[in-house]
Each structure stands twice: as structure tokens, then as C-alpha cells.
Design a protein around this motif. Structure first.
Motif, PDB file in Angstrom:
ATOM      1  N   UNK A   1     -19.145 -35.220  -7.827  1.00  0.00           N
ATOM      2  CA  UNK A   1     -17.951 -35.233  -8.671  1.00  0.00           C
ATOM      3  C   UNK A   1     -17.252 -36.586  -8.610  1.00  0.00           C
ATOM      4  N   UNK A   2     -17.179 -37.178  -7.421  1.00  0.00           N
ATOM      5  CA  UNK A   2     -16.558 -38.496  -7.282  1.00  0.00           C
ATOM      6  C   UNK A   2     -17.313 -39.570  -8.040  1.00  0.00           C
ATOM      7  N   UNK A   3     -18.641 -39.465  -8.055  1.00  0.00           N
ATOM      8  CA  UNK A   3     -19.461 -40.400  -8.822  1.00  0.00           C
ATOM      9  C   UNK A   3     -19.134 -40.309 -10.301  1.00  0.00           C
ATOM     10  N   UNK A   4     -19.048 -39.092 -10.813  1.00  0.00           N
ATOM     11  CA  UNK A   4     -18.742 -38.922 -12.229  1.00  0.00           C
ATOM     12  C   UNK A   4     -17.339 -39.420 -12.559  1.00  0.00           C
ATOM     13  N   UNK A   5     -16.357 -39.052 -11.765  1.00  0.00           N
ATOM     14  CA  UNK A   5     -14.974 -39.467 -12.029  1.00  0.00           C
ATOM     15  C   UNK A   5     -14.839 -40.981 -11.886  1.00  0.00           C
ATOM     16  N   UNK A   6     -15.485 -41.558 -10.885  1.00  0.00           N
ATOM     17  CA  UNK A   6     -15.436 -43.009 -10.705  1.00  0.00           C
ATOM     18  C   UNK A   6     -16.051 -43.749 -11.876  1.00  0.00           C
TER      19      UNK A   6
END
Length: 175
Positions: free
Chosen positions: A61-66
Motif C-alpha cells: 500500500x505504501x508503494x502505491x501511495x508513494x
């Protein structure tokens, strides 16, 4: 996944940059633009629940949001992502005993040192015995930490290289 995210964001970048409504100074995206982040959020929660792994869930999720933030430059996506993940983690904490146990063990591992937190406590002891400069290569007791070759590899390095060695290793990796 990063290649898929990059391809999707390259095609939808302009659409996702347009924030038309504001509430308390925070931009609110349109529902059709917020759909992908909600799908990624649901996917990360499924990983959290089924695999019992908060780290992998947060990584995806952090990869996508970043990447969404890098593609659009809108801090709204960061705030929305943080809020969604926090809400999901809180709900998972309330509903699933394994999430509650992991959180409890993370907060106070020494109360569960003989059961659920054995690996974590052994890793902490490994770090502590390494000290500032470490024991030296091959001089540690990494076999005392279960899964030290895969899950707790940092504690094995920390014991042998110490704090200075770990900082050097991270700086080398950053270069």
C-alpha cells in the motif's frame, strides 16, 4: 507491481492531479480517481488478514501511495492513504486476534519472551550483545535467533558488525 503502478499512473496522471473540492483545507479527489487507492487499500487489508503480515501489507500500500504522490505531487493522496491504512489497521486490531497479539508483542516483547516473542527477544539480545562496534565477523551467535538467515538477518549483522557497522551498511546501500 511497481511497473503496473507506474503504467497506470502514467496514463491517469492528469486526471488524478485535479482536485476540485476542498474540506478543511484538504483536497478531496473525485470518486472515480479515488477508486484505485481504495482497491489498493482493500488488497493490502486482505494481505494483512490472510497472511498475518503487517509489513507486507504496508509495503504494497505504501508503494502505491508513494508512487501516486510522486506522479501527481498532491499531498492529499498521502493524507488519504495514511488515513485509510490507519483506519484499516485499527479495525483489523479490533476484529482479529492475531493482529492484536502481534501489536501486543511489539509493544512489550519481554512479557511474551518464552512464547510468541521468542524470536523478537533473541534478536534484541543479539543487537545488544553487538554493542557499538560488534563482536566481529563470524563471532556472533546468530543460530540462537530462529530464522536469522531470512526474517531477522539485521539482528545477525547487528551482533557481528555493531551499530557502526549497521550504519555503514545502510549508508553503503543508500549510495
Amino acid at each position: 507491481l511497481p511497473i503496473f503502478f507506474a503504467g497506470y499512473l502514467a496514463r491517469r496522471r492528469l486526471s488524478m492531479q485535479s482536485i476540485q473540492k476542498r474540506w478543511l483545507g484538504i483536497g478531496i479527489p473525485r470518486w472515480r480517481d479515488a477508486g484505485p487507492i481504495i482497491i489498493a487499500w482493500g488488497f493490502s487489508l486482505m494481505i494483512l488478514i490472510s497472511q498475518r503480515d503487517l509489513g507486507t501489507s504496508l509495503l504494497f500500500f505504501g508503494l502505491f501511495v508513494g508512487m501516486l504522490y510522486l506522479a501527481t505531487g498532491q499531498r492529499t493522496w498521502l493524507a488519504l492513504g495514511f488515513g485509510l491504512f490507519s483506519a484499516g489497521a485499527f479495525i483489523a486490531y479490533q476484529l482479529f486476534s492475531h493482529v492484536k497479539l502481534r501489536t501486543t508483542v511489539w509493544i512489550d516483547p519481554f512479557s511474551y519472551a518464552h512464547d510468541e516473542a521468542y524470536q523478537l527477544v533473541q534478536g534484541l539480545y543479539g543487537f545488544a550483545s553487538g554493542g557499538i562496534f560488534g563482536r566481529g565477523l563470524g563471532q556472533g551467535f546468530s543460530w540462537l535467533v530462529p530464522y536469522a538467515k531470512s526474517d531477522f538477518i539485521l539482528s545477525a549483522f547487528g551482533e557481528e558488525l555493531g551499530y557502526v557497522g549497521l550504519v555503514s551498511l545502510v549508508l553503503l546501500y543508500a549510495l
